[in-house]
Design a protein around this motif. Sequence first.
Motif, PDB file in Angstrom:
ATOM      1  N   PHE A  10       0.826  -1.198   0.000  1.00 26.22           N
ATOM      2  CA  PHE A  10       0.000   0.000   0.000  1.00 26.22           C
ATOM      3  C   PHE A  10       0.862   1.250   0.000  1.00 26.22           C
ATOM      4  CE2 PHE A  10      -2.933   3.006   2.264  1.00 26.22           C
ATOM      5  CZ  PHE A  10      -3.816   3.129   1.211  1.00 26.22           C
ATOM      6  N   LEU A  11       1.985   1.200   0.726  1.00 25.21           N
ATOM      7  CA  LEU A  11       2.913   2.328   0.702  1.00 25.21           C
ATOM      8  C   LEU A  11       3.429   2.558  -0.701  1.00 25.21           C
ATOM      9  CD1 LEU A  11       4.728   4.472   1.885  1.00 25.21           C
ATOM     10  CD2 LEU A  11       6.322   2.693   2.584  1.00 25.21           C
ATOM     11  N   PHE A  12       3.791   1.471  -1.392  1.00 25.43           N
ATOM     12  CA  PHE A  12       4.282   1.611  -2.761  1.00 25.43           C
ATOM     13  C   PHE A  12       3.210   2.233  -3.645  1.00 25.43           C
ATOM     14  CE2 PHE A  12       4.577  -0.056  -7.091  1.00 25.43           C
ATOM     15  CZ  PHE A  12       5.821   0.414  -7.448  1.00 25.43           C
ATOM     16  N   PHE A  13       1.963   1.803  -3.445  1.00 22.92           N
ATOM     17  CA  PHE A  13       0.863   2.369  -4.227  1.00 22.92           C
ATOM     18  C   PHE A  13       0.753   3.869  -4.005  1.00 22.92           C
ATOM     19  CE2 PHE A  13      -3.514   3.909  -3.798  1.00 22.92           C
ATOM     20  CZ  PHE A  13      -3.840   3.963  -5.138  1.00 22.92           C
ATOM     21  N   LEU A  14       0.769   4.275  -2.744  1.00 25.32           N
ATOM     22  CA  LEU A  14       0.625   5.694  -2.458  1.00 25.32           C
ATOM     23  C   LEU A  14       1.804   6.495  -2.973  1.00 25.32           C
ATOM     24  CD1 LEU A  14      -0.946   5.830   1.102  1.00 25.32           C
ATOM     25  CD2 LEU A  14      -2.032   6.216  -1.083  1.00 25.32           C
ATOM     26  N   LEU A  15       2.990   5.905  -2.921  1.00 23.37           N
ATOM     27  CA  LEU A  15       4.161   6.626  -3.408  1.00 23.37           C
ATOM     28  C   LEU A  15       4.107   6.834  -4.916  1.00 23.37           C
ATOM     29  CD1 LEU A  15       7.014   5.053  -1.292  1.00 23.37           C
ATOM     30  CD2 LEU A  15       6.153   7.378  -1.159  1.00 23.37           C
ATOM     31  N   THR A  16       3.335   5.991  -5.620  1.00 20.69           N
ATOM     32  CA  THR A  16       3.197   6.181  -7.054  1.00 20.69           C
ATOM     33  C   THR A  16       2.226   7.314  -7.380  1.00 20.69           C
ATOM     34  OG1 THR A  16       1.390   4.573  -7.267  1.00 20.69           O
ATOM     35  CG2 THR A  16       3.648   3.743  -7.498  1.00 20.69           C
ATOM     36  N   CYS A  17       1.486   7.776  -6.383  1.00 20.83           N
ATOM     37  CA  CYS A  17       0.531   8.871  -6.595  1.00 20.83           C
ATOM     38  C   CYS A  17       1.255  10.199  -6.491  1.00 20.83           C
ATOM     39  CB  CYS A  17      -0.591   8.790  -5.557  1.00 20.83           C
ATOM     40  SG  CYS A  17      -1.520   7.269  -5.604  1.00 20.83           S
ATOM     41  N   GLU A  18       2.280  10.399  -7.293  1.00 22.07           N
ATOM     42  CA  GLU A  18       3.077  11.627  -7.217  1.00 22.07           C
ATOM     43  C   GLU A  18       2.266  12.823  -7.668  1.00 22.07           C
ATOM     44  OE1 GLU A  18       5.963  12.224  -6.052  1.00 22.07           O
ATOM     45  OE2 GLU A  18       6.672  10.195  -5.654  1.00 22.07           O
ATOM     46  N   LEU A  19       2.385  13.913  -6.950  1.00 23.17           N
ATOM     47  CA  LEU A  19       1.752  15.148  -7.375  1.00 23.17           C
ATOM     48  C   LEU A  19       2.573  15.798  -8.472  1.00 23.17           C
ATOM     49  CD1 LEU A  19       0.684  16.697  -3.954  1.00 23.17           C
ATOM     50  CD2 LEU A  19      -0.574  15.128  -5.413  1.00 23.17           C
ATOM     51  N   SER A  20       1.932  16.670  -9.210  1.00 21.84           N
ATOM     52  CA  SER A  20       2.635  17.369 -10.275  1.00 21.84           C
ATOM     53  C   SER A  20       3.684  18.291  -9.669  1.00 21.84           C
ATOM     54  CB  SER A  20       1.639  18.193 -11.088  1.00 21.84           C
ATOM     55  OG  SER A  20       1.104  19.222 -10.285  1.00 21.84           O
ATOM     56  N   PRO A  21       4.738  18.647 -10.427  1.00 20.18           N
ATOM     57  CA  PRO A  21       5.753  19.576  -9.909  1.00 20.18           C
ATOM     58  C   PRO A  21       5.151  20.888  -9.436  1.00 20.18           C
ATOM     59  CG  PRO A  21       6.502  18.539 -11.942  1.00 20.18           C
ATOM     60  CD  PRO A  21       5.056  18.139 -11.762  1.00 20.18           C
ATOM     61  N   GLU A  22       4.085  21.350 -10.116  1.00 13.97           N
ATOM     62  CA  GLU A  22       3.473  22.605  -9.708  1.00 13.97           C
ATOM     63  C   GLU A  22       2.849  22.498  -8.322  1.00 13.97           C
ATOM     64  OE1 GLU A  22       2.965  21.042 -12.543  1.00 13.97           O
ATOM     65  OE2 GLU A  22       3.856  22.372 -14.040  1.00 13.97           O
ATOM     66  N   VAL A  23       2.190  21.357  -8.056  1.00 11.42           N
ATOM     67  CA  VAL A  23       1.552  21.171  -6.757  1.00 11.42           C
ATOM     68  C   VAL A  23       2.595  21.032  -5.669  1.00 11.42           C
ATOM     69  CG1 VAL A  23       0.079  19.654  -5.374  1.00 11.42           C
ATOM     70  CG2 VAL A  23      -0.512  20.141  -7.753  1.00 11.42           C
ATOM     71  N   VAL A  24       3.663  20.279  -5.938  1.00 10.70           N
ATOM     72  CA  VAL A  24       4.736  20.122  -4.960  1.00 10.70           C
ATOM     73  C   VAL A  24       5.356  21.472  -4.636  1.00 10.70           C
ATOM     74  CG1 VAL A  24       7.002  19.117  -4.525  1.00 10.70           C
ATOM     75  CG2 VAL A  24       5.230  17.751  -5.637  1.00 10.70           C
ATOM     76  N   ALA A  25       5.567  22.292  -5.681  1.00 12.61           N
ATOM     77  CA  ALA A  25       6.138  23.617  -5.468  1.00 12.61           C
ATOM     78  C   ALA A  25       5.215  24.472  -4.603  1.00 12.61           C
ATOM     79  CB  ALA A  25       6.378  24.305  -6.811  1.00 12.61           C
ATOM     80  N   GLU A  26       3.910  24.323  -4.823  1.00  9.02           N
ATOM     81  CA  GLU A  26       2.952  25.096  -4.032  1.00  9.02           C
ATOM     82  C   GLU A  26       3.010  24.696  -2.567  1.00  9.02           C
ATOM     83  OE1 GLU A  26      -1.893  25.703  -3.753  1.00  9.02           O
ATOM     84  OE2 GLU A  26      -0.977  25.015  -5.620  1.00  9.02           O
ATOM     85  N   ILE A  27       3.148  23.389  -2.299  1.00  9.40           N
ATOM     86  CA  ILE A  27       3.265  22.900  -0.922  1.00  9.40           C
ATOM     87  C   ILE A  27       4.497  23.484  -0.272  1.00  9.40           C
ATOM     88  CG2 ILE A  27       3.680  20.851   0.498  1.00  9.40           C
ATOM     89  CD1 ILE A  27       2.002  19.286  -1.572  1.00  9.40           C
ATOM     90  N   GLN A  28       5.619  23.465  -0.995  1.00 10.81           N
ATOM     91  CA  GLN A  28       6.868  23.957  -0.435  1.00 10.81           C
ATOM     92  C   GLN A  28       6.829  25.461  -0.198  1.00 10.81           C
ATOM     93  OE1 GLN A  28       9.511  22.509  -3.457  1.00 10.81           O
ATOM     94  NE2 GLN A  28       9.859  20.567  -2.423  1.00 10.81           N
ATOM     95  N   GLU A  29       6.229  26.203  -1.149  1.00 10.06           N
ATOM     96  CA  GLU A  29       6.190  27.645  -1.018  1.00 10.06           C
ATOM     97  C   GLU A  29       5.270  28.087   0.103  1.00 10.06           C
ATOM     98  OE1 GLU A  29       5.023  29.066  -4.799  1.00 10.06           O
ATOM     99  OE2 GLU A  29       6.886  28.503  -5.800  1.00 10.06           O
ATOM    100  N   SER A  30       4.234  27.280   0.403  1.00  8.86           N
ATOM    101  CA  SER A  30       3.273  27.671   1.427  1.00  8.86           C
ATOM    102  C   SER A  30       3.923  27.794   2.791  1.00  8.86           C
ATOM    103  CB  SER A  30       2.126  26.657   1.489  1.00  8.86           C
ATOM    104  OG  SER A  30       2.600  25.403   1.933  1.00  8.86           O
ATOM    105  N   GLU A 146      -2.203  16.367   6.211  1.00  9.43           N
ATOM    106  CA  GLU A 146      -2.659  16.370   4.820  1.00  9.43           C
ATOM    107  C   GLU A 146      -1.756  15.492   3.976  1.00  9.43           C
ATOM    108  OE1 GLU A 146      -3.967  19.317   1.140  1.00  9.43           O
ATOM    109  OE2 GLU A 146      -3.506  20.158   3.116  1.00  9.43           O
ATOM    110  N   TYR A 147      -2.365  14.646   3.176  1.00  6.80           N
ATOM    111  CA  TYR A 147      -1.618  13.740   2.314  1.00  6.80           C
ATOM    112  C   TYR A 147      -0.883  14.495   1.221  1.00  6.80           C
ATOM    113  CZ  TYR A 147      -0.585  10.582  -1.492  1.00  6.80           C
ATOM    114  OH  TYR A 147       0.066   9.919  -2.492  1.00  6.80           O
ATOM    115  N   ASN A 148       0.400  14.222   1.072  1.00  7.73           N
ATOM    116  CA  ASN A 148       1.183  14.666  -0.083  1.00  7.73           C
ATOM    117  C   ASN A 148       2.383  13.739  -0.201  1.00  7.73           C
ATOM    118  OD1 ASN A 148       3.531  15.807   1.363  1.00  7.73           O
ATOM    119  ND2 ASN A 148       2.102  17.388   2.038  1.00  7.73           N
ATOM    120  N   PRO A 149       3.157  13.827  -1.267  1.00  9.67           N
ATOM    121  CA  PRO A 149       4.250  12.870  -1.464  1.00  9.67           C
ATOM    122  C   PRO A 149       5.283  12.839  -0.345  1.00  9.67           C
ATOM    123  CG  PRO A 149       3.775  13.985  -3.511  1.00  9.67           C
ATOM    124  CD  PRO A 149       2.968  14.689  -2.455  1.00  9.67           C
ATOM    125  N   ALA A 150       5.430  13.935   0.412  1.00 10.93           N
ATOM    126  CA  ALA A 150       6.390  13.933   1.517  1.00 10.93           C
ATOM    127  C   ALA A 150       5.795  13.274   2.753  1.00 10.93           C
ATOM    128  CB  ALA A 150       6.831  15.357   1.836  1.00 10.93           C
TER     129      ALA A 150
END
Length: 273
Positions: A10-30, A146-150
């Motif tokens: 299940f962890l592998f499955f969730l890790l494959t649900c990568e967010l787009s670079p734009e979304v990841v950047a938004e998380i980091q910038e927030s 909140e769920y995100n790739p990190a």
Amino acid sequence: MEAMWPRCLFLFFLLTCELSPEVVAEIQESSDDSPAPQEPVRLTDVPEAMEFIAAAEVALLGFFQDLEIPAVSIFRDVVRKFPDVAFGISTSPQVLAHYNLTGNTISLFRLVDNEQLDLVSEAIENIDANKLSRFIEINSLRLVTEYNPATVIGLFNSMVPVHLLLMMNKASPEYEESMHSYQKAAKLFQGKILFILVDSGIKENGKVISYFKLKTSELPALAIYRTFDEEWDTLPTAEVSVELVQNFCDGFLKGNGPRENDESEEKTQKVEL
């Protein structure tokens, strides 16, 4: 070893649900949006350190014998990047001993499962701002995470095996009230269940939602999952209340009929999405 496979799957499955670079950047910038103290709090004794840790959902403490080492400057530099993390520094031998530390250590403390995660001397010698930031991002679990790739990595590294997911669009009018109830319910199951928010308004999160055989028309919904045997259950609901969440969680913990995702062929297809 076999018992760990479903969890890893299940962890592998969730890790494959990568967010787009734009979304990841938004998380980091927030993390840079809110002002934060530019210096960690100095903690001089054990009661002060204990009170500091107990007051924060996530606390990062630098236990240093020498404030002139490079790691101290790096520790101070990352403070502004994480305004919702409490940063503290202590050089007290009594404080280090209280937390079973014998050398320079950076420790992350989580209220949600009472975990203490340590970066010890060997790791600190090679630490840089990126590595320390990554350590914080991965392991900063909260009463509601909140769920995100990190965060997914930290969630599945937790010793708490039961996870509850609220799948809901953060842009919906009911979101604020629902989250208030969800957070209140999370306090009732601290250390027993990890509470997770999956924003259904993010396209990439559709893979998580479909894993539990839910459709967009059925959202908002709760999904509860046990990592070591892959038992799960779902509950579509128009209203998220403390009582509803509590009853749903209690029923699952007591074994009142959770469904088991044992369809190996279908499960494998989902993992490969």
